[in-house]
Every structure is written in C-alpha cells, then in structure tokens.
Design a protein around this motif. Structure first.
Motif, mmCIF file in Angstrom:
data_model
loop_
_atom_site.group_PDB
_atom_site.id
_atom_site.type_symbol
_atom_site.label_atom_id
_atom_site.label_comp_id
_atom_site.label_asym_id
_atom_site.label_seq_id
_atom_site.Cartn_x
_atom_site.Cartn_y
_atom_site.Cartn_z
ATOM 1 N N LYS A 27 0.831 -1.213 0.000
ATOM 2 C CA LYS A 27 0.000 0.000 0.000
ATOM 3 C C LYS A 27 0.859 1.253 0.000
ATOM 4 O O LYS A 27 0.549 2.229 -0.690
ATOM 5 N N GLY A 73 -5.178 -9.399 -0.242
ATOM 6 C CA GLY A 73 -6.501 -9.364 0.377
ATOM 7 C C GLY A 73 -7.177 -10.717 0.333
ATOM 8 O O GLY A 73 -7.850 -11.116 1.291
ATOM 9 N N LEU A 74 -6.987 -11.443 -0.762
ATOM 10 C CA LEU A 74 -7.546 -12.792 -0.854
ATOM 11 C C LEU A 74 -6.949 -13.701 0.210
ATOM 12 O O LEU A 74 -7.645 -14.552 0.770
ATOM 13 N N ILE A 115 -1.832 -6.201 -4.092
ATOM 14 C CA ILE A 115 -2.699 -5.837 -2.966
ATOM 15 C C ILE A 115 -3.987 -6.658 -3.013
ATOM 16 O O ILE A 115 -4.460 -7.156 -1.980
ATOM 17 N N HIS A 116 -4.547 -6.828 -4.197
ATOM 18 C CA HIS A 116 -5.757 -7.639 -4.355
ATOM 19 C C HIS A 116 -5.508 -9.076 -3.900
ATOM 20 O O HIS A 116 -6.295 -9.643 -3.140
ATOM 21 N N HIS A 117 -4.406 -9.675 -4.357
ATOM 22 C CA HIS A 117 -4.096 -11.056 -3.983
ATOM 23 C C HIS A 117 -3.792 -11.174 -2.487
ATOM 24 O O HIS A 117 -4.150 -12.170 -1.859
ATOM 25 N N ARG A 134 -1.201 -2.912 -7.420
ATOM 26 C CA ARG A 134 -2.631 -3.057 -7.092
ATOM 27 C C ARG A 134 -3.071 -4.512 -7.203
ATOM 28 O O ARG A 134 -3.886 -4.987 -6.412
ATOM 29 N N LYS A 135 -2.532 -5.238 -8.178
ATOM 30 C CA LYS A 135 -2.839 -6.673 -8.293
ATOM 31 C C LYS A 135 -2.310 -7.425 -7.072
ATOM 32 O O LYS A 135 -2.978 -8.314 -6.545
#
Length: 181
Positions: A65, A102-103, A98-100, A95-96
């Motif tokens: 982040k 989060g998963l 960060i998305h992963h 950003r990808k």
C-alpha cells in the motif's frame, strides 16, 4: 547533512546515502532517506526519482500500500516525466498484489490461498521485476502448500529467481530439494 543542511551538495549527499542503503539491502533505511529527500527538496532535481526509488524499497519490504501511494503521488506530481509510464505499469502491478494479499486474508480453502500467493509471486517476479522479493513468496507457497499443484511450480520458480539473482548455490539447493520431494 545535519551540519550543513542548506549546502549545495546536500541533495546529492542524501541521494547517495539512500542508494548506499539500498545497495546494502537496507530498504527501510533507504526508503526513509528517499522520504527525507522528498520532504527537504520538494522541487529538487532528484525528487521525482526519489519517489520511484522509495516505492521500489517499499515493494521489497512487502509494504504494497505504501508503494502504491508513492506511485500515485509520483503520477500526480510528475505526470509528464519520463518515468510516468513505468510508474503506471508498476502501480497496476502493485494493485494486483494488494488484491491477492486481500484474498489471502479471507477465509479461503488452502488451494485457493496457494493459488493467490503463487499469483502474487508471479506478479512480483514478472511485472515488478523483483526476483529478490519473489524468492520469499515462492518459498512460502512451496513450504506452506507442498501438496498443492502450485507447490512444485513455486519451488521451481524460487530456484529460477535465485538463478536470476546469481545466487547459484542457493538455487542448486532448491533444485535438489525439488528433485528429492
């Protein structure tokens, strides 16, 4: 720098300090030095590059982040600079990640967690060009999820990253472990 804060070479000295920290894998210290350069010399010649370098250090620290915020600030402050296109590409990749990440925080079955972590390693390696950081991610997949279909692929990718980093002995050990497992 403390004795002569306004000296004409202070900006250059601060950049050199940050680069020395980074070259010696002291990423938190390098990021701090780059941040100081950005704060002390907001209109300096080295400032735009400091944003990119600090973002790279945050990536290597796994502070995704913070890296994204630095890329966003760079794009806001220096949209027409030569590094803007690369900053946009890296921001999209971060950003990808960060998305992963989060998963991984979600309550997913282990197979899906293995996939998310493996994909994160691929993004870090291929899109961010950071084999050094990817080594740890791939090792984590292989160690935590050895029975998943990503386990052996992650171990192989770990070795490939180490070869790219010219850590030949470490790569040899990883490949030998892959053969044994």
């Amino acid at each position: 720098l403390s004795l002569y804060p306004g000296h004409q070479h202070s900006e250059d000295a601060l950049q050199a300090i940050a680069r020395i920290f980074r070259a010696n894998d002291l990423y938190a210290e390098a990021a701090s030095a780059y941040s100081r350069l950005m704060e002390d010399y907001p209109n300096g010649d080295k400032t735009s590059q400091a944003y990119l370098e600090a973002a790279g250090c945050r990536e290597l620290l796994g502070e995704w982040k913070a890296a994204a915020e630095l890329y966003e600030l760079y794009l806001k402050k220096f949209p027409s600079y030569p590094g803007a296109k690369d900053a946009q590409r890296k921001l999209a990749a971060v950003r990808k990640v960060i998305h992963h990440a989060g998963l991984l925080a979600d309550a997913l079955p282990s197979g899906k967690k293995a996939s998310a972590l493996y994909e994160m390693g691929q993004i870090v390696y291929k899109e961010l060009g950071s084999p050094q950081k990817a080594v740890g991610i791939f090792a984590e997949v292989a160690d935590q999820f050895p029975k998943s279909y990503q386990g052996p692929d992650a171990r192989f990718s770990q070795g490939a990253c180490q070869l790219r980093e010219e850590a030949f002995e470490a790569a040899r050990e990883v490949f030998e472990r892959l053969i044994k497992d």
